[in-house]
Write an enzyme that holds these catalytic residues in place. Structure first.
Site, PDB file in Angstrom:
ATOM      1  N   ARG A   1      -1.826  57.261  47.569  1.00 48.91           N
ATOM      2  CA  ARG A   1      -1.162  57.539  48.853  1.00 48.91           C
ATOM      3  C   ARG A   1      -2.100  57.285  50.033  1.00 48.91           C
ATOM      4  O   ARG A   1      -1.672  56.813  51.082  1.00 48.91           O
ATOM      5  CB  ARG A   1      -0.615  58.973  48.869  1.00 48.91           C
TER       6      ARG A   1
ATOM      7  N   VAL B   1       1.308  64.480  56.296  1.00 44.77           N
ATOM      8  CA  VAL B   1      -0.108  64.486  55.920  1.00 44.77           C
ATOM      9  C   VAL B   1      -0.751  63.129  56.212  1.00 44.77           C
ATOM     10  O   VAL B   1      -1.927  62.930  55.966  1.00 44.77           O
ATOM     11  CB  VAL B   1      -0.293  64.876  54.427  1.00 44.77           C
ATOM     12  N   ASP B   2       0.057  62.166  56.735  1.00 44.64           N
ATOM     13  CA  ASP B   2      -0.550  60.890  57.146  1.00 44.64           C
ATOM     14  C   ASP B   2      -1.244  61.100  58.495  1.00 44.64           C
ATOM     15  O   ASP B   2      -1.202  62.184  59.064  1.00 44.64           O
ATOM     16  CB  ASP B   2       0.517  59.769  57.183  1.00 44.64           C
TER      17      ASP B   2
ATOM     18  N   HIS C   1       0.945  70.874  57.082  1.00 47.64           N
ATOM     19  CA  HIS C   1       0.769  70.646  55.642  1.00 47.64           C
ATOM     20  C   HIS C   1      -0.553  69.967  55.300  1.00 47.64           C
ATOM     21  O   HIS C   1      -0.700  69.391  54.230  1.00 47.64           O
ATOM     22  CB  HIS C   1       1.954  69.836  55.090  1.00 47.64           C
TER      23      HIS C   1
ATOM     24  N   CYS D   1     -12.786  71.983  48.955  1.00 43.97           N
ATOM     25  CA  CYS D   1     -13.238  72.489  47.665  1.00 43.97           C
ATOM     26  C   CYS D   1     -12.125  73.295  47.013  1.00 43.97           C
ATOM     27  O   CYS D   1     -11.403  74.021  47.695  1.00 43.97           O
ATOM     28  CB  CYS D   1     -14.485  73.351  47.851  1.00 43.97           C
TER      29      CYS D   1
ATOM     30  N   ALA E   1      13.875  56.472  63.954  1.00 45.99           N
ATOM     31  CA  ALA E   1      12.999  57.010  64.997  1.00 45.99           C
ATOM     32  C   ALA E   1      12.385  55.912  65.861  1.00 45.99           C
ATOM     33  O   ALA E   1      12.275  56.067  67.077  1.00 45.99           O
ATOM     34  CB  ALA E   1      11.893  57.841  64.349  1.00 45.99           C
TER      35      ALA E   1
HETATM   36  P1  OAD Z   1      12.159  64.440  53.667  1.00 47.68           P
HETATM   37  O1  OAD Z   1      11.913  63.276  52.760  1.00 47.68           O
HETATM   38  O2  OAD Z   1      12.699  65.696  53.076  1.00 47.68           O
HETATM   39  O3  OAD Z   1      13.143  64.018  54.840  1.00 47.68           O
HETATM   40  C1  OAD Z   1      12.947  62.805  55.513  1.00 47.68           C
HETATM   41  C2  OAD Z   1      13.981  62.691  56.598  1.00 47.68           C
HETATM   42  O4  OAD Z   1      13.705  61.499  57.314  1.00 47.68           O
HETATM   43  C3  OAD Z   1      15.423  62.620  56.096  1.00 47.68           C
HETATM   44  O5  OAD Z   1      16.230  63.528  56.828  1.00 47.68           O
HETATM   45  C4  OAD Z   1      15.816  61.164  56.376  1.00 47.68           C
HETATM   46  O6  OAD Z   1      17.199  61.025  56.699  1.00 47.68           O
HETATM   47  C5  OAD Z   1      14.939  60.862  57.577  1.00 47.68           C
HETATM   48  N1  OAD Z   1      14.667  59.451  57.828  1.00 47.68           N
HETATM   49  C6  OAD Z   1      14.632  58.396  56.961  1.00 47.68           C
HETATM   50  N2  OAD Z   1      14.348  57.260  57.611  1.00 47.68           N
HETATM   51  C7  OAD Z   1      14.180  57.575  58.922  1.00 47.68           C
HETATM   52  C8  OAD Z   1      13.869  56.832  60.102  1.00 47.68           C
HETATM   53  N3  OAD Z   1      13.648  55.531  60.081  1.00 47.68           N
HETATM   54  N4  OAD Z   1      13.790  57.507  61.284  1.00 47.68           N
HETATM   55  C9  OAD Z   1      14.008  58.852  61.338  1.00 47.68           C
HETATM   56  N5  OAD Z   1      14.305  59.593  60.249  1.00 47.68           N
HETATM   57  C10 OAD Z   1      14.388  58.976  59.065  1.00 47.68           C
HETATM   58  O7  OAD Z   1      10.766  64.685  54.418  1.00 47.68           O
HETATM   59  P2  OAD Z   1      10.268  66.002  55.192  1.00 47.68           P
HETATM   60  O8  OAD Z   1      11.417  66.707  55.817  1.00 47.68           O
HETATM   61  O9  OAD Z   1       9.122  65.585  56.025  1.00 47.68           O
HETATM   62  O10 OAD Z   1       5.603  68.746  51.855  1.00 47.68           O
HETATM   63  O11 OAD Z   1       9.750  66.863  53.973  1.00 47.68           O
HETATM   64  C11 OAD Z   1       9.177  68.116  54.217  1.00 47.68           C
HETATM   65  C12 OAD Z   1       8.053  68.366  53.248  1.00 47.68           C
HETATM   66  O12 OAD Z   1       8.521  68.148  51.899  1.00 47.68           O
HETATM   67  C13 OAD Z   1       6.895  67.396  53.362  1.00 47.68           C
HETATM   68  O13 OAD Z   1       5.965  67.753  54.367  1.00 47.68           O
HETATM   69  C14 OAD Z   1       6.260  67.477  51.993  1.00 47.68           C
HETATM   70  C15 OAD Z   1       7.507  67.439  51.150  1.00 47.68           C
HETATM   71  O14 OAD Z   1       7.392  68.006  49.890  1.00 47.68           O
HETATM   72  C16 OAD Z   1       4.287  68.825  51.619  1.00 47.68           C
HETATM   73  O15 OAD Z   1       3.570  67.842  51.527  1.00 47.68           O
HETATM   74  C17 OAD Z   1       3.803  70.212  51.474  1.00 47.68           C
END
Ligand code: OAD
Length: 240
Positions: free
Chosen positions: A71, A102-103, A118, A126, A232
């Site tokens: 990643r 996390v990017d 996150h 560590c 976005a």
């Molecule tokens: P998700 O993968 O759950 O959601 C991604 C969202 O981005 C969805 O609602 C998609 O519809 C949307 N999406 C896709 N393409 C897009 C675009 N071009 N422009 C705008 N939106 C778009 O990701 P997160 O909500 O970030 O946790 O997930 C939350 C957490 O779950 C992450 O931080 C990670 C994961 O497990 C940890 O790493 C702890």
């Protein structure tokens, strides 16, 4: 996309004294970083319990490191998109950015202060003591080659795994920003993961208008004053 929705969102943002931008994986999707849920999402291809929990790391640290090293390489080869850039400009004026990502694309786009709930792919920490520092290259060919702390324990990626708490300082700052904002602009997050997602409800309960930018369904659609269904990178430059 009705032009009305864009202009309503723009007016809300222009009238707002304080804007909280809350981002998830979708903001980086058009840079080439995979999201977690939905078609092509990482959790469709990989099992979080094998790769993103403290138990997984205790069981097979080599496998976990291999996945995170992959990643890191993937993100390093991506560049910020027009959404990261528009957010950086807006936050330079009167905004606070809280991300679940996390990017490092918000940082590379020049956002002055990124609250990271996150953790970061580009931090090592560590697995036993409190040490943390910038990520060093990882050789995940065997357990013997994995990076170790000066204290002797294995280093691990500096990200929050399932079952772990959020960094307290970052979560506290994010909570204050949610309570204080006039508009909470939510970009590219499904809202499936708590406590991070709760910040948007905190903002709403404190009277903020919620603006959602996401091409898919999100947990915030019902409380959004405006929902902009689109990517976005196309939407954000039109908002600011
Ligand atoms: P998700 O993968 O759950 O959601 C991604 C969202 O981005 C969805 O609602 C998609 O519809 C949307 N999406 C896709 N393409 C897009 C675009 N071009 N422009 C705008 N939106 C778009 O990701 P997160 O909500 O970030 O946790 O997930 C939350 C957490 O779950 C992450 O931080 C990670 C994961 O497990 C940890 O790493 C702890």
């Amino acid at each position: 996309m009705p032009a009305d929705d864009i202009s309503r969102a723009r007016s809300l943002l222009q009238a707002a004294g304080r804007v909280l931008v809350f981002t998830g994986a979708g903001v980086s999707a058009e840079s080439g970083v995979p999201t977690f849920r939905g078609a092509g999402g990482l959790w469709k291809q990989f099992r979080p319990e094998e790769l993103a929990t403290p138990q997984a790391f205790a069981r097979d640290p080599r496998l976990v490191w291999e996945w995170y090293a992959w990643r890191r390489g993937l993100v390093a080869a991506c560049a910020p998109n027009a959404a990261h850039e528009a957010i950086a400009r807006a936050c330079g004026r009167a905004g606070v950015l809280v991300t679940q990502n996390v990017d490092d694309l918000h940082e590379r786009a020049g956002t002055p202060d990124v609250i990271k709930l996150h953790g970061s792919l580009f931090v090592d920490r560590c697995s036993r003591c409190a040490w943390s520092g910038p990520a060093a290259p990882v050789d995940a060919t065997s357990e013997a080659t994995l990076p170790r702390c000066a204290c002797g324990a294995l280093l691990r990626p500096g990200v929050v795994w399932f079952g772990e708490g959020l960094p307290e300082d970052q979560f506290e700052r994010a909570g204050h920003a949610a309570e204080a904002c006039d508009v909470c602009l939510v970009v590219g997050t499904s809202g499936a993961v708590h406590p991070a997602a709760g910040l948007v409800h905190t903002a709403r309960a404190a009277g903020a208008d919620i603006v959602v930018v996401d091409p898919g369904e999100t947990a915030f659609d019902a409380i959004a004053a405006v929902k902009l269904e689109g990517g976005a990178a196309a939407m954000l430059p039109r908002l600011f």
